[in-house]
Motif scaffolding. Structure first.
Motif, PDB file in Angstrom:
ATOM      1  N   ASN A 113      49.538  47.666  42.252  1.00 29.35           N
ATOM      2  CA  ASN A 113      49.494  47.161  40.892  1.00 29.35           C
ATOM      3  C   ASN A 113      50.460  45.999  40.768  1.00 29.35           C
ATOM      4  O   ASN A 113      51.258  45.734  41.680  1.00 29.35           O
ATOM      5  N   ASP A 123      52.651  43.323  37.679  1.00 26.01           N
ATOM      6  CA  ASP A 123      52.997  42.891  36.327  1.00 26.01           C
ATOM      7  C   ASP A 123      53.307  41.408  36.316  1.00 26.01           C
ATOM      8  O   ASP A 123      53.875  40.869  37.277  1.00 26.01           O
ATOM      9  N   VAL A 139      55.822  39.034  34.562  1.00 27.06           N
ATOM     10  CA  VAL A 139      57.109  39.187  33.882  1.00 27.06           C
ATOM     11  C   VAL A 139      57.587  37.811  33.428  1.00 27.06           C
ATOM     12  O   VAL A 139      57.759  36.908  34.249  1.00 27.06           O
ATOM     13  N   PRO A 194      56.693  43.388  30.093  1.00 28.39           N
ATOM     14  CA  PRO A 194      55.784  42.977  31.161  1.00 28.39           C
ATOM     15  C   PRO A 194      54.327  43.143  30.759  1.00 28.39           C
ATOM     16  O   PRO A 194      53.969  44.027  29.978  1.00 28.39           O
ATOM     17  N   VAL A 195      53.484  42.275  31.315  1.00 30.54           N
ATOM     18  CA  VAL A 195      52.044  42.319  31.068  1.00 30.54           C
ATOM     19  C   VAL A 195      51.368  42.825  32.349  1.00 30.54           C
ATOM     20  O   VAL A 195      51.528  42.225  33.414  1.00 30.54           O
ATOM     21  N   ARG A 196      50.647  43.923  32.255  1.00 31.30           N
ATOM     22  CA  ARG A 196      49.970  44.464  33.424  1.00 31.30           C
ATOM     23  C   ARG A 196      48.821  43.533  33.834  1.00 31.30           C
ATOM     24  O   ARG A 196      48.003  43.138  33.000  1.00 31.30           O
ATOM     25  N   ALA A 227      46.451  37.713  34.471  1.00 30.03           N
ATOM     26  CA  ALA A 227      47.169  38.141  33.267  1.00 30.03           C
ATOM     27  C   ALA A 227      47.456  36.887  32.459  1.00 30.03           C
ATOM     28  O   ALA A 227      47.363  35.759  32.967  1.00 30.03           O
ATOM     29  N   LYS A 244      54.399  53.855  32.431  1.00 26.41           N
ATOM     30  CA  LYS A 244      55.783  53.457  32.147  1.00 26.41           C
ATOM     31  C   LYS A 244      56.786  54.124  33.072  1.00 26.41           C
ATOM     32  O   LYS A 244      57.759  53.498  33.510  1.00 26.41           O
TER      33      LYS A 244
END
Length: 204
Positions: A44, A46, A48, A59-61, A74, A173
């Motif tokens: 996965n 993120d 940032v 953070p945006v996944r 993203a 999370k």
């Protein structure tokens, strides 16, 4: 330097990050990268972002491209003028790996006891992280999920409990991350919406 989970072809980047990419207040700033790993375990990532005040935003996944699974996307929307930075943080995701295996093996009756034991350990350790962070309610939720994997319920019912939306959100999370691999920070300059063109350096 390439990390344990390679993140390559990050875009937009101007001259290897020597100059800032251009963005505008109130407009989405899309970021893409090629992210991959060896083996079958899930990963996965993120996006940032750090604002001009030096504070990191939530953070945006990132998500996989619909046709090119090694391409991840993203975006974020800057809200103030000034110099920003962004980086991509990738990691091996034990929770996503376990979930993928559980969704296949439990309905098929394959290694059910082992899958439940592994899941219980994941949810229990995540509950401990939530408790350490002061989230007692989330910790209780995750302990309940862990306990459900030991219950006398049908295994399909146990799977339904641990895949519920609130449990998924909590594990996003507080779930473990392995082989965490951040990219360098890349600069962005955010102008007012009517100034400049994306990808050019700001005027001084």
């Amino acid at each position: 330097m390439v990390g344990r989970i390679p993140v390559m072809d990050v875009s937009p980047v101007v001259e290897c990050g020597r100059y800032p990419a251009k963005a505008a207040v109130g407009e989405a700033f899309p970021v893409t990268a090629t992210i991959f790993r060896e083996g079958h375990d899930e990963l996965n990532a993120d996006l940032v972002v750090t604002g001009p005040d030096g504070k990191r935003r939530p953070p945006v996944r990132m998500s996989k491209d619909a046709t090119e699974p090694d391409i991840w996307h993203a975006s974020f929307t800057p809200d103030v003028v000034g110099p920003w930075t962004y980086e991509i943080v990738s990691w091996s995701d034990p929770v996503a790996t376990w979930r993928h295996n559980a969704e296949i093996k439990i309905p098929a009756g394959i290694d059910v006891s082992l899958v439940c034991t592994e899941g219980k350990a994941l949810f229990t350790s995540s509950a401990e992280r939530a408790e350490a962070a002061g989230s007692a309610q989330v910790a209780a939720l995750l302990r309940g999920a862990a306990k459900s994997l030991d219950s006398a319920q049908q295994v399909e019912d146990r799977l339904e409990i641990v895949l519920a939306d609130d449990v998924r959100a909590a594990m996003l999370k507080y779930g473990p991350r392995e082989l965490v691999s951040p990219t360098p920070e890349y600069p962005i300059y955010v102008d007012r919406r009517d100034l400049g063109a994306r990808g050019r350096t700001p005027r001084t």
